[in-house]
Design a protein around this motif. Structure first.
Motif, PDB file in Angstrom:
ATOM      1  N   ALA A 209       0.808  -1.292   0.014  1.00 62.44           N
ATOM      2  CA  ALA A 209       0.046   0.021  -0.088  1.00 62.44           C
ATOM      3  C   ALA A 209       0.802   1.173   0.004  1.00 62.44           C
ATOM      4  O   ALA A 209       2.075   1.378   0.366  1.00 62.44           O
ATOM      5  CB  ALA A 209      -0.863   0.017   1.225  1.00 62.44           C
ATOM      6  N   ALA A 210       0.196   2.463  -0.519  1.00 63.66           N
ATOM      7  CA  ALA A 210       0.893   3.869  -0.293  1.00 63.66           C
ATOM      8  C   ALA A 210      -0.179   4.633  -0.393  1.00 63.66           C
ATOM      9  O   ALA A 210      -1.156   4.539  -1.000  1.00 63.66           O
ATOM     10  CB  ALA A 210       1.736   3.848  -1.703  1.00 63.66           C
ATOM     11  N   GLU A 211       0.174   5.829   0.211  1.00 69.57           N
ATOM     12  CA  GLU A 211      -0.711   7.082   0.414  1.00 69.57           C
ATOM     13  C   GLU A 211      -0.020   8.173  -0.635  1.00 69.57           C
ATOM     14  O   GLU A 211       1.073   8.834  -0.246  1.00 69.57           O
ATOM     15  CB  GLU A 211      -0.851   7.431   1.752  1.00 69.57           C
ATOM     16  N   HIS A 212      -0.902   8.508  -1.621  1.00 72.63           N
ATOM     17  CA  HIS A 212      -0.376   9.686  -2.360  1.00 72.63           C
ATOM     18  C   HIS A 212      -0.549  10.947  -1.787  1.00 72.63           C
ATOM     19  O   HIS A 212      -1.619  11.006  -1.050  1.00 72.63           O
ATOM     20  CB  HIS A 212      -1.064   9.784  -3.859  1.00 72.63           C
ATOM     21  N   ASP A 213       0.153  12.128  -2.026  1.00 72.45           N
ATOM     22  CA  ASP A 213       0.060  13.241  -1.707  1.00 72.45           C
ATOM     23  C   ASP A 213      -0.147  14.095  -3.059  1.00 72.45           C
ATOM     24  O   ASP A 213      -0.008  13.663  -3.899  1.00 72.45           O
ATOM     25  CB  ASP A 213       1.035  13.956  -0.798  1.00 72.45           C
ATOM     26  N   GLU A 214      -0.426  15.425  -2.858  1.00 72.31           N
ATOM     27  CA  GLU A 214      -0.537  16.149  -4.117  1.00 72.31           C
ATOM     28  C   GLU A 214       0.862  16.245  -4.859  1.00 72.31           C
ATOM     29  O   GLU A 214       0.884  16.356  -6.059  1.00 72.31           O
ATOM     30  CB  GLU A 214      -1.033  17.563  -3.829  1.00 72.31           C
ATOM     31  N   ALA A 215       1.955  16.116  -4.356  1.00 74.44           N
ATOM     32  CA  ALA A 215       3.276  16.264  -4.951  1.00 74.44           C
ATOM     33  C   ALA A 215       3.322  15.019  -5.608  1.00 74.44           C
ATOM     34  O   ALA A 215       3.901  14.977  -6.812  1.00 74.44           O
ATOM     35  CB  ALA A 215       4.381  16.357  -4.016  1.00 74.44           C
ATOM     36  N   SER A 216       3.207  13.805  -4.994  1.00 67.72           N
ATOM     37  CA  SER A 216       3.660  12.736  -5.876  1.00 67.72           C
ATOM     38  C   SER A 216       2.507  12.517  -6.988  1.00 67.72           C
ATOM     39  O   SER A 216       2.814  11.795  -8.116  1.00 67.72           O
ATOM     40  CB  SER A 216       3.386  11.427  -4.672  1.00 67.72           C
ATOM     41  N   LEU A 217       1.235  12.954  -6.981  1.00 65.04           N
ATOM     42  CA  LEU A 217       0.367  12.852  -7.897  1.00 65.04           C
ATOM     43  C   LEU A 217       0.469  13.535  -9.059  1.00 65.04           C
ATOM     44  O   LEU A 217       0.331  13.501  -9.963  1.00 65.04           O
ATOM     45  CB  LEU A 217      -1.053  13.024  -7.354  1.00 65.04           C
ATOM     46  N   ALA A 218       1.052  14.937  -8.699  1.00 68.22           N
ATOM     47  CA  ALA A 218       1.643  15.789  -9.825  1.00 68.22           C
ATOM     48  C   ALA A 218       2.711  15.474 -10.489  1.00 68.22           C
ATOM     49  O   ALA A 218       2.820  15.511 -11.638  1.00 68.22           O
ATOM     50  CB  ALA A 218       1.710  17.311  -9.168  1.00 68.22           C
ATOM     51  N   ALA A 219       3.578  14.660  -9.984  1.00 71.27           N
ATOM     52  CA  ALA A 219       4.693  13.856 -10.470  1.00 71.27           C
ATOM     53  C   ALA A 219       4.343  13.119 -11.556  1.00 71.27           C
ATOM     54  O   ALA A 219       4.773  13.041 -12.608  1.00 71.27           O
ATOM     55  CB  ALA A 219       5.888  13.376  -9.856  1.00 71.27           C
ATOM     56  N   HIS A 220       3.448  12.169 -11.042  1.00 75.68           N
ATOM     57  CA  HIS A 220       2.800  10.955 -11.791  1.00 75.68           C
ATOM     58  C   HIS A 220       1.934  11.782 -13.011  1.00 75.68           C
ATOM     59  O   HIS A 220       2.226  11.387 -14.331  1.00 75.68           O
ATOM     60  CB  HIS A 220       1.892  10.282 -11.187  1.00 75.68           C
ATOM     61  N   ARG A 221       1.189  12.710 -12.859  1.00 79.65           N
ATOM     62  CA  ARG A 221       0.507  13.318 -13.977  1.00 79.65           C
ATOM     63  C   ARG A 221       1.544  13.976 -14.899  1.00 79.65           C
ATOM     64  O   ARG A 221       1.098  13.899 -16.164  1.00 79.65           O
ATOM     65  CB  ARG A 221      -0.353  14.589 -13.345  1.00 79.65           C
ATOM     66  N   GLU A 222       2.927  14.587 -14.370  1.00 80.41           N
ATOM     67  CA  GLU A 222       3.490  15.489 -15.459  1.00 80.41           C
ATOM     68  C   GLU A 222       4.095  14.278 -16.299  1.00 80.41           C
ATOM     69  O   GLU A 222       4.311  14.470 -17.649  1.00 80.41           O
ATOM     70  CB  GLU A 222       4.646  16.137 -14.554  1.00 80.41           C
TER      71      GLU A 222
END
Length: 284
Positions: A209-222
């Motif tokens: 399991a992992a918990e995303h934050d806004e920074a990690s999601l932004a990196a994936h999105r980019e």
């Protein structure tokens, strides 16, 4: 084709992508072309046992989790494995029978642990099974079918089933582009908080399991947007001039070419690795 306004006020295309499309593009551009663009699509290799087994387990769990908790049981799970069973890709009847029994055990144990009434590790309320998610995310439309979506204390958790040889860990869950895209799409589609992702490995009972934050999601999105823009541009260029196919979609050969389903159309791939048997990749 979806549109949004570009910087010059003219409509700009939103590229529709799924996790599998993005993964194929980043793995090998020739495979991407042969799989998604060439028409008529060239013949592929035969079925592989690991894919067959994964589909059986997914279908069985979908059927069981579609029932009320009171109707779920290990026995019901095993029956669903039998109902959905296929022997395609296995070495012989003996190997298929062995993995059929293993799948019955994996799914039965999983259901007893997580899905029945008074389960020791309940998953929460299931709010989506094989749920199709589609939402504009920046320069792309992120789409895909999530194995399961759970509501846990008002937060949506994205669950993905795994049946392969490799046991995933927390880094795999956090680094999965597919799970991150599902989080982004689920937020827009369901309009509910979503940040937790889980990989459920049926052969070992492991949950990574992992918990995303806004920074990690932004990196994936980019990263996903960059890939989506590139594959969309390459597809457009190919449509304009089919003679550029090799330039736009070069092969990326390596050991993994041994199991590639389009290797028959790729001399570089055949030279890079010998063909793997259709039953390679099964969990030991």
């Amino acid at each position: 084709m979806s549109m949004q306004l570009g910087l010059d006020g003219m409509p700009a295309r939103l590229v529709r992508v799924t996790p599998s499309r993005l993964a194929t593009w980043q793995d090998c551009r020739r495979r991407y072309r042969l799989t998604y663009l060439d028409r008529p699509a060239p013949p592929r290799g035969g079925p592989r046992a690991a894919s067959t087994l994964g589909a059986v387990v997914h279908n069985a769990l979908h059927a069981v989790f579609g029932e009320r908790p009171a109707r779920r049981s290990a026995a019901r799970a095993a029956l669903e494995v039998d109902r959905h069973w296929s022997s395609e890709g296995f070495r012989d009847d003996a190997q298929a029978a062995e993995y059929r029994e293993r799948a019955r055990t994996w799914v039965g144990d999983y259901v007893e642990r997580h899905a029945v009434v008074d389960a020791p590790e309940p998953v929460g309320e299931v709010v989506g099974l094989e749920r199709w998610l589609s939402a504009p995310v920046g320069a792309m439309v992120a789409e895909g079918r999530a194995d399961r979506l759970d509501d846990r204390d008002g937060q949506v958790t994205v669950v993905d089933y795994k049946t392969g040889r490799r046991v995933p860990d927390a880094a795999d869950a956090a680094g999965s582009p597919a799970l991150a895209l599902y989080v982004l799409a689920a937020r827009r589609t369901l309009r509910r908080p979503c940040r937790r992702v889980e990989l459920h490995h049926l052969p070992t009972g492991t949950i990574a399991a992992a918990e995303h934050d806004e920074a990690s999601l932004a990196a994936h999105r980019e990263r996903a947007e960059a890939a989506a823009t590139a594959l969309g541009a390459a597809a457009d260029a190919l449509e304009e001039d089919s003679r550029r196919a090799e330039e736009l979609f070069p092969p990326r050969s390596g050991a993994r070419c041994g199991a590639c389903e389009v290797r028959r159309h790729c001399p570089e791939g055949r030279a890079a690795a010998p063909a793997e048997p259709a039953w390679s990749g099964l969990a030991p």
